[in-house]
Design a protein around this motif. Structure first.
Motif, PDB file in Angstrom:
ATOM      1  N   GLY A  16       2.625  -3.636   2.093  1.00  0.00           N
ATOM      2  CA  GLY A  16       1.190  -3.765   1.870  1.00  0.00           C
ATOM      3  C   GLY A  16       0.924  -5.077   1.173  1.00  0.00           C
ATOM      4  O   GLY A  16       1.783  -5.594   0.461  1.00  0.00           O
ATOM      5  N   ALA A  17      -0.243  -5.628   1.394  1.00  0.00           N
ATOM      6  CA  ALA A  17      -0.628  -6.873   0.731  1.00  0.00           C
ATOM      7  C   ALA A  17      -1.511  -6.526  -0.460  1.00  0.00           C
ATOM      8  O   ALA A  17      -2.463  -5.764  -0.324  1.00  0.00           O
ATOM      9  CB  ALA A  17      -1.364  -7.789   1.692  1.00  0.00           C
ATOM     10  N   ASP A  18      -1.176  -7.065  -1.616  1.00  0.00           N
ATOM     11  CA  ASP A  18      -1.991  -6.869  -2.816  1.00  0.00           C
ATOM     12  C   ASP A  18      -3.063  -7.957  -2.811  1.00  0.00           C
ATOM     13  O   ASP A  18      -2.742  -9.139  -2.958  1.00  0.00           O
ATOM     14  CB  ASP A  18      -1.115  -6.970  -4.069  1.00  0.00           C
ATOM     15  CG  ASP A  18      -1.873  -6.656  -5.344  1.00  0.00           C
ATOM     16  OD1 ASP A  18      -3.103  -6.886  -5.402  1.00  0.00           O
ATOM     17  OD2 ASP A  18      -1.233  -6.175  -6.300  1.00  0.00           O
ATOM     18  N   PRO A  19      -4.339  -7.586  -2.619  1.00  0.00           N
ATOM     19  CA  PRO A  19      -5.394  -8.603  -2.517  1.00  0.00           C
ATOM     20  C   PRO A  19      -5.614  -9.400  -3.804  1.00  0.00           C
ATOM     21  O   PRO A  19      -6.275 -10.432  -3.774  1.00  0.00           O
ATOM     22  CB  PRO A  19      -6.643  -7.787  -2.158  1.00  0.00           C
ATOM     23  CG  PRO A  19      -6.355  -6.410  -2.625  1.00  0.00           C
ATOM     24  CD  PRO A  19      -4.867  -6.234  -2.525  1.00  0.00           C
ATOM     25  N   THR A  20      -5.048  -8.946  -4.914  1.00  0.00           N
ATOM     26  CA  THR A  20      -5.209  -9.682  -6.179  1.00  0.00           C
ATOM     27  C   THR A  20      -4.160 -10.781  -6.335  1.00  0.00           C
ATOM     28  O   THR A  20      -4.224 -11.555  -7.285  1.00  0.00           O
ATOM     29  CB  THR A  20      -5.127  -8.725  -7.384  1.00  0.00           C
ATOM     30  OG1 THR A  20      -3.799  -8.200  -7.487  1.00  0.00           O
ATOM     31  CG2 THR A  20      -6.128  -7.584  -7.253  1.00  0.00           C
TER      32      THR A  20
END
Length: 160
Positions: A69-73
């Motif tokens: 998953g990509a952490d948008p932060t």
């Protein structure tokens, strides 16, 4: 003036928000369809952590990492990149709790799991920074320095 609910009981030994329904049908369904061999071909087999193994095979300080998953932060993050951090594993009341962080300690997660009949750790993950994110998680304690773990989108592993 609103009064705070003081009857709240927290199960986990970290004093953080508990994982809701850590053994629900989603978790059990995921566990039934998931296998972790714990062999040398596993992506967690290669040594990547620099934390000394403790005498206790499970409790204590670990290194953690996850992908899927990509952490948008985190600028430039993508699902295939590993997000590394530290973890603290504790056993309490027949349950195994794995509290971990990433992004230099700015983000936190908690896994609440039990051992199933095969010895796997089966439970659920909650993102303590964004509690709307919860996923089933299955792990295998390979030895005192390695816990292989996965969730539906990717891996969530621990090493010493």
């Amino acid at each position: 003036m609103q009064q705070t609910n003081t009857d709240l009981v927290i199960r986990n030994p970290f004093g953080t928000m508990d994982v809701p329904a850590p053994s629900d049908s989603e978790v059990m369904g995921y566990a039934a369809s998931t296998a972790l061999a714990g062999d040398a071909a596993d992506v967690n087999a290669a040594q990547w952590a620099s934390i000394a193994a403790a005498s206790d095979p499970l409790e204590g300080i670990w290194a953690s990492r996850w992908n899927g998953g990509a952490d948008p932060t985190i600028a430039g993050d993508t699902p295939d990149k590993w997000k590394e951090g530290r973890a603290d594993v504790r056993v309490a009341g027949g349950r195994i709790y794995l509290r971990f962080d990433w992004d230099h300690g700015r983000r936190h997660g908690l896994i609440d799991a039990t051992r199933d009949e095969t010895g796997r750790l089966v439970g659920k993950y909650i993102n303590l920074t964004n509690p709307a994110i919860m996923r089933p998680w299955v792990g295998r304690v390979v030895d005192a320095a390695r816990i292989d773990g996965c969730f539906p989108n990717g891996r969530l592993d621990f090493r010493r």
